[in-house]
Design an enzyme around this catalytic site. Structure first.
Site, short mmCIF file in Angstrom:
data_model
loop_
_atom_site.label_atom_id
_atom_site.label_comp_id
_atom_site.label_asym_id
_atom_site.label_seq_id
_atom_site.Cartn_x
_atom_site.Cartn_y
_atom_site.Cartn_z
N LYS A 74 0.59 4.73 8.47
CA LYS A 74 1.20 5.14 7.20
C LYS A 74 0.16 5.23 6.10
O LYS A 74 0.11 6.20 5.34
CB LYS A 74 2.30 4.14 6.83
CG LYS A 74 2.93 4.33 5.45
CD LYS A 74 2.31 3.44 4.37
CE LYS A 74 2.53 1.96 4.67
NZ LYS A 74 2.01 1.10 3.55
N THR A 94 0.88 -1.17 0.00
CA THR A 94 0.00 0.00 0.00
C THR A 94 0.91 1.22 0.00
O THR A 94 1.65 1.46 0.95
CB THR A 94 -0.92 0.02 1.22
OG1 THR A 94 -1.71 -1.16 1.21
CG2 THR A 94 -1.83 1.24 1.19
N LYS A 123 -7.04 1.07 -2.95
CA LYS A 123 -6.65 0.60 -1.62
C LYS A 123 -6.82 1.71 -0.58
O LYS A 123 -7.21 1.45 0.56
CB LYS A 123 -5.21 0.11 -1.62
CG LYS A 123 -4.70 -0.40 -0.26
CD LYS A 123 -5.54 -1.55 0.29
CE LYS A 123 -5.14 -1.95 1.71
NZ LYS A 123 -3.83 -2.58 1.79
#
Length: 274
Positions: free
Chosen positions: A227, A84, A159
């Protein structure tokens, strides 16, 4: 997650070369037939399809662009990043790969450690459709819900949409369980009712039971979720979209990380409510 993904590729009959910065983490795979490559350059030169899943965008940039995969892969190879990461970085890798006679797909995944082990990941793919169709059997060895989303970067944007949905859901799951406990109910019994109703979700069915057992082992690390939320907030800002729910979830997870929880699984958010 990488362990499960590699095992499923081998079960499907693929010869798999592996590299990890910490070799010991790959030892079990090597014992089962994976072929160890000592450097990123070696794995790039000796593989027709190169799949990466690392931690952060800076790691993706390092393994692909800093005397890494793009510079050393064989002409005609296909590069698949399943981290990701940043949509803009995915676009950059696509362009750099194309200039070097390579194909590139961004294909982040959802489903956690369980999905990876069982070959039931959701895989979201961006890049050229003809390349996607060529390597579809590889994706099918690792996942079940495999959807081509569009041009380079589209997999990453998808995503991030997924992570935005999860961020809000995790807040709701933790607060629902905490409320049930405060009301004097048996949270396990409450789950039996609400998980099968309109409130049902992957998080409620799979992560809430871990919360109640005090099982905070990582399927997906808190630090990596933070993150992802940071990337999503930055991307949303670039698109001119306000995401206050995402901002709140990130703030709560940062509180958990500050209390020493960055290496727990995302279900450890419940600790803030204990």
């Amino acid at each position: 997650m990488g362990q499960g993904m590699v095992r499923n590729l081998m079960k499907a009959g693929y010869r798999v070369n592996v590299y990890n910065r910490t070799k010991s983490k790959a030892d079990a795979l090597i014992e089962d037939g994976a072929v160890w490559m000592p450097t990123i350059q070696d794995i790039s030169k000796n593989s027709d399809v190169i799949i990466t899943i690392v931690g952060y965008p800076k790691d993706v940039e390092q393994v692909y662009l800093e005397d890494g995969i793009v510079a050393h892969a064989k002409q005609g190879s296909t590069l698949i990043d399943m981290t990701t990461s940043s949509p803009k970085l995915a676009e950059r890798i696509y362009e750099e790969a194309k200039a070097n006679g390579l194909s590139s797909l961004d294909a982040p995944v959802s489903g956690g450690d369980v999905g990876a082990q069982n070959g039931k990941l959701s895989i979201m793919v961006g890049g050229d459709k003809n390349v996607f169709e060529t390597v579809r059997p590889i994706f099918e060895a690792m996942g079940q819900n495999i959807v081509y989303q569009g041009q380079a970067g589209s997999g990453q944007h998808t995503k991030l949409s997924n992570q935005i949905a999860i961020a809000g859901t995790m807040l709701g799951v933790c607060e629902a369980i905490a409320y049930a406990a405060k009301a004097g109910l048996d949270p396990d019994q409450v789950l039996k009712s609400i998980a099968a109703g309109a409130a049902g979700s992957f998080s409620l069915s799979n992560l809430a039971p871990r919360m109640l057992k005090g099982d905070f082992a990582p399927g997906f690390y808190v630090k990596h979720f933070i993150k992802d939320m940071r990337i999503a907030l930055e991307s949303a800002e670039e698109l001119g979209l306000l995401t206050p729910g995402l901002a709140l979830a990130k703030k709560r997870y940062e509180e958990l990380a500050e209390q020493g929880g960055e290496n727990f699984g995302t279900q450890a958010l419940y600790k803030l409510y204990l």
